[in-house]
Design an enzyme around this catalytic site. Structure first.
Site, PDB file in Angstrom:
ATOM      1  N   GLY A  20     -19.411  43.531 -51.470  1.00 13.29           N
ATOM      2  CA  GLY A  20     -18.678  42.891 -52.566  1.00 13.29           C
ATOM      3  C   GLY A  20     -18.861  43.700 -53.826  1.00 13.29           C
ATOM      4  N   CYS A  21     -18.955  43.042 -54.941  1.00 16.20           N
ATOM      5  CA  CYS A  21     -19.125  43.728 -56.221  1.00 16.20           C
ATOM      6  C   CYS A  21     -20.408  44.559 -56.210  1.00 16.20           C
ATOM      7  CB  CYS A  21     -19.186  42.698 -57.345  1.00 16.20           C
ATOM      8  SG  CYS A  21     -19.520  43.424 -58.952  1.00 16.20           S
ATOM      9  N   PHE A  22     -20.297  45.828 -56.556  1.00 15.35           N
ATOM     10  CA  PHE A  22     -21.485  46.688 -56.494  1.00 15.35           C
ATOM     11  C   PHE A  22     -22.554  46.271 -57.483  1.00 15.35           C
ATOM     12  CE2 PHE A  22     -18.392  50.136 -58.292  1.00 15.35           C
ATOM     13  CZ  PHE A  22     -18.287  49.519 -59.537  1.00 15.35           C
ATOM     14  N   TRP A  23     -22.205  45.574 -58.563  1.00 18.78           N
ATOM     15  CA  TRP A  23     -23.213  45.135 -59.522  1.00 18.78           C
ATOM     16  C   TRP A  23     -24.246  44.223 -58.857  1.00 18.78           C
ATOM     17  CZ3 TRP A  23     -19.169  43.027 -63.492  1.00 18.78           C
ATOM     18  CH2 TRP A  23     -18.484  44.092 -64.093  1.00 18.78           C
ATOM     19  N   CYS A  24     -23.799  43.381 -57.936  1.00 17.55           N
ATOM     20  CA  CYS A  24     -24.700  42.413 -57.284  1.00 17.55           C
ATOM     21  C   CYS A  24     -25.701  43.116 -56.371  1.00 17.55           C
ATOM     22  CB  CYS A  24     -23.889  41.413 -56.460  1.00 17.55           C
ATOM     23  SG  CYS A  24     -22.805  40.364 -57.431  1.00 17.55           S
TER      24      CYS A  24
END
Length: 191
Positions: A20-24
């Site tokens: 999913g979102c790479f930030w997570c």
């Protein structure tokens, strides 16, 4: 990817994963003992050096991913994968929470036959153990070029801890990491 020190011994290895979102995923792995570096970026697409805006269209084929550089003397590839599967939902196709599109697919991108075999074994174990009610749909594919994301995406959670996305989506993952995996965390920096 295996990197060797001056003596020829393995010093670090790299895992490329998309959840999913790479930030997570980045925020989780930055805190794990043995992880030396986490780089957010894009892989598994057909455009050279894409921008975030291009990837967001879903037309480049890329997924938001992270490259995790780690010390195999401290954490194994299997353990990297176990953390990966514990901190995202590998049963949702092209989606993680509010993020929808092929750029948010779950994926493991191996750079050796051993990594592929280990990933398939972990998925088989999770399936047999019934960890997820639905089937795992994680893409398992050979690593294609990885392009680091723009600088403002790197260490996003560390730089933007009060941003709404961080508070609502990432904070619970970091809390879960602290509560369920406290023995695997890097020591807190001294003040």
């Amino acid at each position: 990817m295996i990197q060797r020190d001056e003596s020829g011994s393995k010093s670090t290895e790299t895992a490329t994963i998309a959840g999913g979102c790479f930030w997570c995923i980045e925020a989780v792995f930055e805190r794990i003992e043995g992880v030396e570096k986490v780089v957010s970026g894009y892989t598994a697409g057909h455009v050279d050096d894409p921008t975030y805006e291009q990837v967001c269209t879903g037309l480049t084929g890329h997924t938001e991913a992270v490259q995790v550089t780690y010390s195999p003397d401290t954490i194994s590839y299997r353990d990297v994968l176990k953390f990966f599967f514990a901190f995202h939902d590998p049963t949702t196709l092209n989606r993680q929470g509010p993020d929808v599109g092929t750029q948010y697919r779950s994926g493991v991108y191996y750079d050796s036959p051993e990594q592929k075999e280990e990933c398939e074994a972990v998925i088989a174990d999770l399936t047999v153990d019934g960890v997820w009610k639905d089937p795992i749909v994680t893409e398992v594919a050979a690593l294609s070029p990885f392009f680091p994301a723009e600088e403002y995406h790197q260490q996003y959670y560390q730089r933007n801890p009060t941003a709404p996305y961080c508070r609502v989506i990432i904070d619970p993952k970091v809390l879960k990491l602290r509560e369920a995996y406290s023995s695997t965390l890097k020591p807190a920096p001294s003040v």
